[in-house]
Design a protein around this motif. Sequence first.
Motif, PDB file in Angstrom:
ATOM      1  N   ALA A  57       2.627   3.215  -4.865  1.00  0.00           N
ATOM      2  CA  ALA A  57       3.263   2.093  -3.888  1.00  0.00           C
ATOM      3  C   ALA A  57       2.322   0.861  -4.120  1.00  0.00           C
ATOM      4  O   ALA A  57       2.837  -0.281  -4.205  1.00  0.00           O
ATOM      5  CB  ALA A  57       3.328   2.372  -2.581  1.00  0.00           C
ATOM      6  N   MET A  58       1.061   1.081  -4.174  1.00  0.00           N
ATOM      7  CA  MET A  58       0.159  -0.086  -4.293  1.00  0.00           C
ATOM      8  C   MET A  58       0.270  -0.453  -5.946  1.00  0.00           C
ATOM      9  O   MET A  58       0.144  -1.896  -6.172  1.00  0.00           O
ATOM     10  CB  MET A  58      -1.259   0.473  -4.170  1.00  0.00           C
ATOM     11  N   VAL A  59       0.420   0.361  -6.837  1.00  0.00           N
ATOM     12  CA  VAL A  59       0.625  -0.208  -8.061  1.00  0.00           C
ATOM     13  C   VAL A  59       1.885  -0.956  -8.226  1.00  0.00           C
ATOM     14  O   VAL A  59       1.847  -2.188  -8.827  1.00  0.00           O
ATOM     15  CB  VAL A  59       0.800   1.040  -9.167  1.00  0.00           C
ATOM     16  N   GLY A  60       2.974  -0.564  -7.685  1.00  0.00           N
ATOM     17  CA  GLY A  60       4.215  -1.310  -7.449  1.00  0.00           C
ATOM     18  C   GLY A  60       3.916  -2.627  -7.072  1.00  0.00           C
ATOM     19  O   GLY A  60       4.507  -4.032  -7.448  1.00  0.00           O
ATOM     20  N   TYR A  61       3.311  -2.520  -5.816  1.00  0.00           N
ATOM     21  CA  TYR A  61       3.270  -3.757  -4.943  1.00  0.00           C
ATOM     22  C   TYR A  61       2.336  -4.777  -5.927  1.00  0.00           C
ATOM     23  O   TYR A  61       2.649  -5.950  -6.067  1.00  0.00           O
ATOM     24  CB  TYR A  61       2.369  -3.465  -3.997  1.00  0.00           C
ATOM     25  N   TYR A  62       1.156  -4.468  -6.557  1.00  0.00           N
ATOM     26  CA  TYR A  62       0.122  -5.324  -7.299  1.00  0.00           C
ATOM     27  C   TYR A  62       0.929  -5.650  -8.515  1.00  0.00           C
ATOM     28  O   TYR A  62       0.865  -7.182  -8.623  1.00  0.00           O
ATOM     29  CB  TYR A  62      -0.928  -4.554  -7.409  1.00  0.00           C
ATOM     30  N   VAL A  63       1.485  -4.869  -9.338  1.00  0.00           N
ATOM     31  CA  VAL A  63       2.030  -5.407 -10.547  1.00  0.00           C
ATOM     32  C   VAL A  63       3.412  -6.125 -10.461  1.00  0.00           C
ATOM     33  O   VAL A  63       3.504  -6.966 -11.370  1.00  0.00           O
ATOM     34  CB  VAL A  63       2.294  -3.910 -11.342  1.00  0.00           C
ATOM     35  N   LYS A 138       4.732   4.397 -14.852  1.00  0.00           N
ATOM     36  CA  LYS A 138       4.683   3.854 -15.811  1.00  0.00           C
ATOM     37  C   LYS A 138       5.627   3.073 -16.097  1.00  0.00           C
ATOM     38  O   LYS A 138       5.339   1.738 -16.825  1.00  0.00           O
ATOM     39  CB  LYS A 138       4.184   4.965 -16.695  1.00  0.00           C
ATOM     40  N   LEU A 139       6.888   3.193 -15.817  1.00  0.00           N
ATOM     41  CA  LEU A 139       8.011   2.415 -16.149  1.00  0.00           C
ATOM     42  C   LEU A 139       7.849   0.928 -15.250  1.00  0.00           C
ATOM     43  O   LEU A 139       8.129  -0.150 -15.727  1.00  0.00           O
ATOM     44  CB  LEU A 139       9.468   3.017 -15.806  1.00  0.00           C
ATOM     45  N   VAL A 140       7.438   1.163 -13.948  1.00  0.00           N
ATOM     46  CA  VAL A 140       7.315  -0.109 -13.220  1.00  0.00           C
ATOM     47  C   VAL A 140       6.201  -0.887 -13.907  1.00  0.00           C
ATOM     48  O   VAL A 140       6.094  -2.229 -13.615  1.00  0.00           O
ATOM     49  CB  VAL A 140       6.900   0.499 -11.705  1.00  0.00           C
ATOM     50  N   MET A 141       5.240  -0.268 -14.142  1.00  0.00           N
ATOM     51  CA  MET A 141       4.199  -1.189 -15.031  1.00  0.00           C
ATOM     52  C   MET A 141       4.568  -1.803 -16.108  1.00  0.00           C
ATOM     53  O   MET A 141       4.309  -2.862 -16.222  1.00  0.00           O
ATOM     54  CB  MET A 141       2.894  -0.033 -15.298  1.00  0.00           C
ATOM     55  N   CYS A 142       5.316  -1.352 -16.978  1.00  0.00           N
ATOM     56  CA  CYS A 142       5.839  -1.759 -18.177  1.00  0.00           C
ATOM     57  C   CYS A 142       6.779  -2.963 -17.630  1.00  0.00           C
ATOM     58  O   CYS A 142       6.508  -4.371 -18.000  1.00  0.00           O
ATOM     59  CB  CYS A 142       6.831  -0.917 -18.805  1.00  0.00           C
ATOM     60  N   ILE A 143       7.607  -2.800 -16.558  1.00  0.00           N
ATOM     61  CA  ILE A 143       8.486  -3.727 -16.032  1.00  0.00           C
ATOM     62  C   ILE A 143       7.595  -5.113 -15.656  1.00  0.00           C
ATOM     63  O   ILE A 143       7.724  -6.415 -15.731  1.00  0.00           O
ATOM     64  CB  ILE A 143       9.693  -3.397 -15.193  1.00  0.00           C
ATOM     65  N   GLY A 144       6.605  -4.941 -14.565  1.00  0.00           N
ATOM     66  CA  GLY A 144       5.749  -5.793 -14.228  1.00  0.00           C
ATOM     67  C   GLY A 144       5.098  -6.516 -15.180  1.00  0.00           C
ATOM     68  O   GLY A 144       4.929  -7.932 -14.984  1.00  0.00           O
TER      69      GLY A 144
END
Length: 168
Positions: A57-63, A138-144
């Motif tokens: 959740a923190m990764v999604g929030y941040y990225v 990892k997909l959320v990171m790519c999108i971010g």
Amino acid sequence: MPPIISGYVRVVDAVNYRVGRVVMYGIFLMVGILLWSSISKTFFLPSLWTLEAAQFAMVGYYVLGGPYSIQLGSNVRMDLLYGSWSDQKKAWFDAFSIFFLMFFLGVLLYGAYDSTSYSMKYGERSPTAWRPYMWPIKLVMCIGFFLMLLQAFSEFFKDIARIRGESI
């Protein structure tokens, strides 16, 4: 500025504004997960998933919140000199320094894409007891990273417009 660039800036800013406004409520998701973690450890059996879910959740929030932060200009700056400069001098400096951000985001996006495709191909899982699949985060990171790169270009175009004395 040409209409296509103005349109690009408007679309990218609108998308990142909306994504950022939705994602900023992710703090409540993280608080909820960590609250449940504390309650379950105190009164019940500890949950295996809470720490890793809070990290995801923190990764999604941040990225995903990064492009919105760039758009608002709320990123960290060294204001020792920058704060006293004129708007045009700031625009020149920002237009130059944004290339470093674009390069960095390009490298991050390349690595994230490579890691995500590996994760999807081989069904990579976390090495913890919960063992969630890794490709969704990892997909959320790519999108971010992609949205941040688009926002960096938008900011570059806005800086060029400020240098030319125009507005977008």
